[in-house]
Design a protein around this motif. Structure first.
Motif, PDB file in Angstrom:
ATOM      1  N   THR A  81     -14.978 -11.083   6.987  1.00 13.91           N
ATOM      2  CA  THR A  81     -14.159  -9.914   7.303  1.00 13.91           C
ATOM      3  C   THR A  81     -12.794 -10.073   6.657  1.00 13.91           C
ATOM      4  OG1 THR A  81     -15.290  -9.648   9.428  1.00 13.91           O
ATOM      5  CG2 THR A  81     -13.175  -8.512   9.162  1.00 13.91           C
ATOM      6  N   ARG A  83      -8.919  -8.565   6.244  1.00 15.59           N
ATOM      7  CA  ARG A  83      -7.869  -7.692   6.794  1.00 15.59           C
ATOM      8  C   ARG A  83      -6.943  -7.284   5.657  1.00 15.59           C
ATOM      9  NH1 ARG A  83      -5.497  -9.793  11.946  1.00 15.59           N
ATOM     10  NH2 ARG A  83      -7.140  -8.481  12.825  1.00 15.59           N
ATOM     11  N   TRP A  84      -6.787  -5.984   5.486  1.00 11.51           N
ATOM     12  CA  TRP A  84      -5.919  -5.460   4.435  1.00 11.51           C
ATOM     13  C   TRP A  84      -4.462  -5.439   4.898  1.00 11.51           C
ATOM     14  CZ3 TRP A  84      -9.098  -5.870   0.724  1.00 11.51           C
ATOM     15  CH2 TRP A  84     -10.400  -5.393   0.793  1.00 11.51           C
ATOM     16  N   ARG A 165     -16.887  -0.756   7.805  1.00  9.26           N
ATOM     17  CA  ARG A 165     -15.433  -0.612   7.942  1.00  9.26           C
ATOM     18  C   ARG A 165     -15.130  -0.377   9.417  1.00  9.26           C
ATOM     19  NH1 ARG A 165     -12.084   1.296   3.914  1.00  9.26           N
ATOM     20  NH2 ARG A 165     -10.437   0.762   5.386  1.00  9.26           N
ATOM     21  N   ASP A 169      -7.901  -1.070   8.747  1.00  7.86           N
ATOM     22  CA  ASP A 169      -7.296  -2.359   8.409  1.00  7.86           C
ATOM     23  C   ASP A 169      -8.295  -3.426   7.985  1.00  7.86           C
ATOM     24  OD1 ASP A 169      -4.691  -1.533   8.915  1.00  7.86           O
ATOM     25  OD2 ASP A 169      -4.828  -2.032  11.046  1.00  7.86           O
ATOM     26  N   THR A 170      -9.562  -3.251   8.298  1.00 15.22           N
ATOM     27  CA  THR A 170     -10.534  -4.318   8.039  1.00 15.22           C
ATOM     28  C   THR A 170     -11.797  -3.805   7.350  1.00 15.22           C
ATOM     29  OG1 THR A 170     -11.446  -4.048  10.269  1.00 15.22           O
ATOM     30  CG2 THR A 170      -9.775  -5.764   9.978  1.00 15.22           C
ATOM     31  N   GLY A 198      -4.862  -8.722   0.833  1.00 15.17           N
ATOM     32  CA  GLY A 198      -5.878  -8.967   1.850  1.00 15.17           C
ATOM     33  C   GLY A 198      -6.101 -10.452   2.066  1.00 15.17           C
TER      34      GLY A 198
END
Length: 328
Positions: A81, A83-84, A165, A169-170, A198
């Motif tokens: 996973t 995270r942006w 998605r 954010d992820t 990210g």
């Protein structure tokens, strides 16, 4: 008078245990834990898994350690996973943020970029990795405050898919890749290409070489098996603080996978008892049957119900290169 060598401590157990490593446990610590649990003479693992990651850590006992390179060279599958919005020094949650952005990528933008990360790609491993630089691990140099410069290298990504998605954010991905590929670096580079940065917040390995997700066993399951085989203590021993030893290893040994399973990508030669005895002595044997290949660069031989040797087939004969003499 010549001194005799020390007798190895532990059981001469041979085979693989495909551990589902929990987060927070280092790969070396996991090997040590299972070696103690199985009272094994020799143990090793196929491919380090970061303490922050969970999932498959194949652990080899005894003669199975000779097959470790074949597992490490195999494909590996990761579910991770990203995270942006932030890039960190470690490319995961352990390090501080060094770059940030407010923008978040659309699903279409992510999908458009994925083909750039499939096939043979150029990748710079994370600064906090086990790569050696002048004999020192990169993560040791980085932690000591030294500037770490790691050269890029070519790695192979066979498959990279966006699975879901959960929110803006992820994003959850699955990657199938070759030896030396860092999915943390994929997350870092993909974030840079998308202009949002990210880092990985969750990482799980689900396959290594011939071993699949359904082959995994948890530490809790192994501990339960060990408890089944522990000796019973009397009241006096319990009061004295004695620890019950494992005296029946059968419940634990039920989770041991034959060493030959690590070699499923190679051609298998089934030997008769007479042939197996010759190969165990290091001698070649002539292969019979219409389907037997005349040449094969690498093959493995089985006999006596176990893995006997790894070798090559030349002019219709199997020539052992590495013999497996131990008995599990």
């Amino acid at each position: 008078m010549a001194r005799r060598g020390k007798k190895p401590k532990g059981r001469p157990i041979n085979g693989w245990v495909i551990l589902d490593k929990p987060k927070g446990l280092g790969s070396t610590d996991a090997v040590a834990k299972l070696k103690r649990l199985y009272f094994a003479q020799k143990a090793g693992h196929a491919g380090t898994l970061d303490p922050l990651a969970s999932g498959m850590l194949p652990i080899a006992f005894g003669d199975a350690t000779k097959t470790v390179p074949y597992v490490m060279d195999g494909r590996k599958t990761y579910r991770f996973t990203v995270r942006w919005g932030a890039e960190t020094t470690t490319d995961d949650t352990e390090g501080p943020v060094v770059e940030s952005a407010e923008m978040r990528p659309s699903e279409e933008a992510i999908l458009d970029r994925l083909p750039d990360y499939i096939g043979e790609i150029e990748q710079v491993p994370p600064r906090f990795s086990a790569i050696k630089i002048d004999g020192e691990r990169a993560y040791d140099l980085a932690r000591s405050g030294e500037e770490v410069e790691i050269a890029s290298r070519i790695v192979t990504v066979h498959r990279l898919e966006l699975l879901e998605r959960p929110d803006d954010d992820t994003a959850v991905f699955e990657a199938e890749c070759g030896k030396g590929t860092y999915v943390r670096a994929i997350a870092r580079d993909l974030g840079r290409d998308l202009g949002c940065f990210g880092h990985v917040i969750d990482l799980r390995r689900t396959a290594v070489g011939a071993f699949e997700e359904e082959d995994m066993v948890t530490l809790d399951e192994l501990m339960e098996a060990a408890d089944e085989g522990r000796e019973e203590l009397d009241e006096e021993q319990v009061e004295a603080g004695a620890t019950a030893r494992v005296t029946d290893f059968e419940p634990l040994d039920d989770y041991v996978v034959d060493a030959a399973e690590a070699l499923s990508d190679l051609y298998e030669v089934s030997l008769s008892e007479e042939q197996a005895s010759r190969v165990l002595s290091g001698n070649p044997v002539l292969l019979r049957g219409r389907d037997a290949p005349a040449f094969c660069e690498e093959a493995f031989a089985t006999g006596h119900g176990r893995l006997i040797a790894i070798g090559a087939i030349e002019q219709g004969s199997f020539h052992p290169r590495r013999v497996f003499g131990g008995r599990g």
